[in-house]
Design an enzyme around this catalytic site. Sequence first.
Site, PDB file in Angstrom:
ATOM      1  N   LYS A 131      47.131 -10.420 -10.623  1.00  0.00           N
ATOM      2  CA  LYS A 131      47.542  -9.030 -10.841  1.00  0.00           C
ATOM      3  C   LYS A 131      49.056  -8.866 -10.704  1.00  0.00           C
ATOM      4  O   LYS A 131      49.664  -8.123 -11.461  1.00  0.00           O
ATOM      5  CB  LYS A 131      46.830  -8.097  -9.852  1.00  0.00           C
ATOM      6  N   LYS A 168      36.967 -12.049 -20.087  1.00  0.00           N
ATOM      7  CA  LYS A 168      35.997 -11.114 -19.519  1.00  0.00           C
ATOM      8  C   LYS A 168      36.057  -9.779 -20.243  1.00  0.00           C
ATOM      9  O   LYS A 168      37.143  -9.357 -20.642  1.00  0.00           O
ATOM     10  CB  LYS A 168      36.333 -10.866 -18.036  1.00  0.00           C
ATOM     11  N   LYS A 201      37.900  -2.980 -19.667  1.00  0.00           N
ATOM     12  CA  LYS A 201      38.071  -1.602 -20.156  1.00  0.00           C
ATOM     13  C   LYS A 201      39.443  -1.371 -20.776  1.00  0.00           C
ATOM     14  O   LYS A 201      39.644  -0.399 -21.481  1.00  0.00           O
ATOM     15  CB  LYS A 201      37.817  -0.608 -19.032  1.00  0.00           C
TER      16      LYS A 201
END
Length: 329
Positions: A115, A195, A198
Amino acid sequence: MSKPILISGIQSSGKLHIGNYISALKNFVYLQNSGRYQCYFFIADLHSLTSDFSPSEKYKQIMDIALSFLAAGIDPKKSTIFIQSQIPEHSELTWILNTIAPFGELKRMVQFKDKASRQDDVNVGLFDYPVLQAADILLYDAEIVPVGEDQVQHLELTRTLARKFNSKFKKIFIEPKELLTETPKIMSLSDPSKKMSKSVPETCVFLDDSPEAIREKIKRATTDSGREVTYHPETKPGIANLIRIYQGFSDLTAKEIEHKFSGVNYGQFKKEVAELIIESLRPFRAKKKLLSRKIGSVEKIMDQGRKKASAKASQKMKQVKKVLGLSKK
Ligand code: TRP
């Protein structure tokens, strides 16, 4: 003997998709209904503050997860459901655990590195994310934590912190274990090596997508060369992903799905995948719609959950303070 305590959380950082449904929500309901655990499920809204967000959207996102919990079948009579930020002990225990958390181990957290590499402005909360997660778990004496593979490192850290606190001060924390339930891993519809996420809405089926949107997205999903619906993740990753989606909603094995669709072309298979998703989510969508008109009663349910969770958390925090000498013996 009382049943072991199980806890898990979902971050409130946007809409949930079918990957979240299969690996988290549906699995939580299954674990709840197994009757083997005392279940706690919560909305990790404090965790969600570590990535960019809009304050005007936040409460809506939190309530959206609450609605999804209930619509999926998490039953407040069987499980304790609550909102993390409403229990101040999560933040309080995080600070205490910070003081024993090994800096070097936190620096090695894969999720943090990942991240941080995608964020210009890396905040300390992102770095401390796994310690808050450890507090979430240790506060409730949880033994079992259902999570995905990517969370195993955070569970290892949780055990490290429990062990360290126990040996340094007094044995009051339980070392929890992850529960890696076998659920099919759902990948992006356009790039089955990634993966489902969204952040790329066209390649992701949201739980709130309309049937038309679901049909359209599945229709456009990447397929592979060849014509048969067979499960070969290496050579046919697109079809393999659609098979896993089918698996997630049907509980058939990949072999059974191959068999069911032998001689069926990709186009027809895709239609059936879309219809299965739409049909499976129909009761969920109906229940969610109904609940969304009764936000007041959902807030009441969450408040009852808060009270139950708070009783447990405040007791544990009192114990921690005593052990550390912060309060009278
Ligand atoms: N980090 C978890 C995830 O992204 C969410 C989470 C926060 C969690 N606190 C938790 C999961 C405690 C289990 C237990 O999936």
